[in-house]
Design a protein around this motif. Structure first.
Motif, PDB file in Angstrom:
ATOM      1  N   GLY A 185       0.639  -1.109  -0.128  1.00 46.05           N
ATOM      2  CA  GLY A 185       0.147  -0.040   0.344  1.00 46.05           C
ATOM      3  C   GLY A 185       0.940   1.232   0.013  1.00 46.05           C
ATOM      4  O   GLY A 185       0.441   2.292  -0.593  1.00 46.05           O
ATOM      5  N   ARG A 186       1.684   0.734   1.194  1.00 45.46           N
ATOM      6  CA  ARG A 186       2.864   2.555   0.479  1.00 45.46           C
ATOM      7  C   ARG A 186       3.328   2.704  -0.566  1.00 45.46           C
ATOM      8  O   ARG A 186       3.622   3.453  -1.580  1.00 45.46           O
ATOM      9  N   LEU A 187       4.527   1.292  -1.275  1.00 42.71           N
ATOM     10  CA  LEU A 187       4.391   1.407  -2.948  1.00 42.71           C
ATOM     11  C   LEU A 187       3.496   2.047  -3.976  1.00 42.71           C
ATOM     12  O   LEU A 187       4.020   3.041  -4.539  1.00 42.71           O
ATOM     13  N   SER A 188       2.521   1.359  -3.620  1.00 35.51           N
ATOM     14  CA  SER A 188       0.710   1.982  -4.131  1.00 35.51           C
ATOM     15  C   SER A 188       0.928   3.338  -4.206  1.00 35.51           C
ATOM     16  O   SER A 188       1.011   4.402  -5.310  1.00 35.51           O
ATOM     17  N   ALA A 189       0.756   3.970  -2.909  1.00 43.72           N
ATOM     18  CA  ALA A 189       0.806   5.334  -2.394  1.00 43.72           C
ATOM     19  C   ALA A 189       1.431   6.328  -3.418  1.00 43.72           C
ATOM     20  O   ALA A 189       1.633   7.494  -4.229  1.00 43.72           O
ATOM     21  N   ALA A 190       2.786   6.434  -2.708  1.00 38.07           N
ATOM     22  CA  ALA A 190       3.979   6.573  -3.574  1.00 38.07           C
ATOM     23  C   ALA A 190       4.287   7.073  -5.253  1.00 38.07           C
ATOM     24  O   ALA A 190       4.256   7.567  -6.035  1.00 38.07           O
ATOM     25  N   LEU A 191       3.614   6.056  -5.436  1.00 36.51           N
ATOM     26  CA  LEU A 191       3.821   5.928  -7.109  1.00 36.51           C
ATOM     27  C   LEU A 191       2.151   6.319  -7.692  1.00 36.51           C
ATOM     28  O   LEU A 191       2.738   7.668  -8.444  1.00 36.51           O
ATOM     29  N   TRP A 192       1.622   6.458  -7.099  1.00 35.98           N
ATOM     30  CA  TRP A 192       0.287   6.926  -7.433  1.00 35.98           C
ATOM     31  C   TRP A 192       0.029   8.444  -7.119  1.00 35.98           C
ATOM     32  O   TRP A 192      -0.384   9.417  -7.892  1.00 35.98           O
ATOM     33  N   ARG A 193       0.713   8.624  -5.909  1.00 34.71           N
ATOM     34  CA  ARG A 193       1.160  10.642  -5.858  1.00 34.71           C
ATOM     35  C   ARG A 193       1.913  11.332  -7.526  1.00 34.71           C
ATOM     36  O   ARG A 193       1.249  12.349  -7.480  1.00 34.71           O
ATOM     37  N   GLU A 194       2.867  10.792  -7.392  1.00 32.10           N
ATOM     38  CA  GLU A 194       3.666  10.976  -8.737  1.00 32.10           C
ATOM     39  C   GLU A 194       2.742  10.926  -9.478  1.00 32.10           C
ATOM     40  O   GLU A 194       2.388  11.602 -11.093  1.00 32.10           O
ATOM     41  N   ALA A 195       1.903   9.618 -10.434  1.00 33.20           N
ATOM     42  CA  ALA A 195       1.044  10.120 -11.224  1.00 33.20           C
ATOM     43  C   ALA A 195       0.166  10.652 -10.957  1.00 33.20           C
ATOM     44  O   ALA A 195      -0.400  11.154 -12.688  1.00 33.20           O
ATOM     45  N   VAL A 196      -0.126  11.129 -10.268  1.00 27.88           N
ATOM     46  CA  VAL A 196      -1.625  12.026  -9.580  1.00 27.88           C
ATOM     47  C   VAL A 196      -0.972  13.698 -10.347  1.00 27.88           C
ATOM     48  O   VAL A 196      -1.185  14.472 -10.662  1.00 27.88           O
ATOM     49  N   ALA A 197       0.537  13.879 -10.176  1.00 27.01           N
ATOM     50  CA  ALA A 197       1.034  15.080  -9.776  1.00 27.01           C
ATOM     51  C   ALA A 197       1.030  14.853 -11.295  1.00 27.01           C
ATOM     52  O   ALA A 197       1.093  16.238 -12.510  1.00 27.01           O
TER      53      ALA A 197
END
Lengths: 305, 305
Positions: A185-197
């Protein structure tokens, strides 16, 4: 060991609970007892589990073992060797369930929570015996995805958990300390944050970010992890060479990563972008295509399943 | 269109250059001319390309078209319809090459850079005609991974680039503005930052972080992108429901993500962790296993390849 003769209780019959139940019965051959407080949820369990069992047939030799649907938590848990709790992510609700479960089960029974967001130290508050409690977070849907993330404080219980989930063809990973969101979940959140950015700052569309992931790093990460990927990126010198030559540029890249907020404008961009990417396909059709592709990949890799 | 009769020049015969050359010739059927300033590199091109062509045979119907190894940049580029530059990530070096290439090629020739770290506005400085220049970043190794990330300012050139790479079975994604690391490198950096943090803060070992990724989100991202994943996570209500109910918790999670530095201690943890994970396997053996698994997945998905 949880022998196939010992009942396994599944508490909560949402998507995760039913998926676990199908796996426990059809692959593990366990005597599975499912409870959900909602009569409507209980009425749908058999059909939903049957659909998942159908998917499992593409990956495993199955045992034909029907689920027992229980109308009370006590019925489901009495005599159970293993309890898998899949209630909503509400701390008080879960703590209340653990008190009810502890009142019914024997001293050897392991109580495992599928929680994705809550952590062991918060969940065990109020339990008589916290050592028998573990977090055992699957990756959705649990009957198809190999990963189960474990945390507990008793090495004997963690050892039993490894055996239990490995016996179901899962790949357990044990955390050394609890972390909100565990690892995945932490890896997913980190990746999604950049995907959203990348969407928010106008670099690319929602669909193009997803296309880049699926045809690039996502495809790679189905095969080798991120750390190993940078090891291979270092050539014959491996991670040591990578860190020596490209470590500084990686740190500079980290410093430029986005820190978006989910403002109304960003939410609107994401919703509109998903609308374009989905192109009229409803959620359940996309999920079914995802499951079909996942099964194809698992078969192609002959991963433990 | 770059017809199969028009030569394609490959500048730089490192891992990326040779992989492109093998794909251009064996899948695209192009007349490929490869140049590298190092005589030693040139001597190895044919054998290295042949090994990659062997891998391509598992995915494509191949054309038997030998590469031409050139001893000068001028020989490789004269008459070329397309130039793919794969020099080291050095801005001055690349700018110098573009001046040399522009002096030789005709006005319609596209000059594409495989650069992973540099961006279009910096690279075109000093070119006579920047409109013909694009960044075209593959995911390593280019002959196997479908993704090519494009950026350029001339829509006609970008259209030709789409056709060229699609004709090679690639999946091009066009950025709306240049970004250091394009899309895939930024997503990878964001994920790895958290992967490093989880090791540095003692949550999990290098190997366990990789195992969690490969058996969980990585496997998922080979099938659906991160944005689509959260859409599916919202159930029937999709991304809108997800954002409304779980958006705030996602923002709280983002705030807790790690911001590690690659200190000597952290580097030592990563190097030791990779040592455990590699378990004696040399880099080339792991890379070969990665390629075999990637080919198996691509075949199982029948992705464009």
């Amino acid at each position: 060991m949880v022998s196939a003769a010992s009942p396994v209780a599944v508490i909560g019959a949402g998507l995760i609970g039913v998926s676990w139940a199908a796996l426990f019965a059809a692959v593990g051959g366990h005597d599975v007892r499912v409870w959900d407080p909602s009569e409507e949820a209980r009425a749908g369990i058999a059909d939903r589990a049957a659909a998942m069992t159908g998917q499992l047939a593409a990956l495993h030799a199955l045992v034909d073992r029907p689920l027992t649907i229980c109308t009370t938590l006590e019925d489901a848990c009495t005599g159970a060797a293993w309890v898998q709790e899949n209630a909503p992510e509400n701390l008080d609700l879960k703590r209340g369930l653990y008190r009810q479960i502890e009142a019914v089960v024997g001293p050897e029974t392991v109580i495992a929570s599928s929680t994705s967001a809550l952590v062991w130290p918060d969940l065990v508050e109020g339990m008589s015996d916290a050592s028998r409690f573990i977090t055992a977070h699957p990756f959705n849907p649990p009957h198809l995805m190999p990963l189960v993330e474990l945390f507990g404080t008793d090495p004997g219980v963690i050892g039993r958990a490894r055996s239990f989930y490995e016996g179901l063809g899962r790949v357990p990973v044990v955390l050394k300390r609890p972390a909100p969101g565990h690892i995945a979940g932490r890896l997913s959140a980190a990746l999604w944050r950049e995907a959203v950015a990348l969407v928010a700052d106008g670099t690319a569309s929602v669909e193009d970010v997803d296309q880049a992931l699926v045809n690039g790093p996502g495809l790679r990460w189905a095969v080798v992890g991120a750390h190993m990927g940078y090891h291979l990126g270092g050539g014959d010198g491996g991670i040591e060479h990578y860190l020596a030559t490209l470590g500084p540029s990686q740190e500079r890249r980290w410093a430029t990563l986005g820190t978006p907020a989910l403002t109304p404008e960003v939410r609107a961009m994401l919703i509109a972008g998903i609308g374009q990417e989905a192109a009229g396909r409803p959620v359940d059709a996309i999920a079914a295509a995802r499951d079909t592709a996942t099964i194809a990949i698992l078969n192609s890799l002959r991963k433990p399943t």
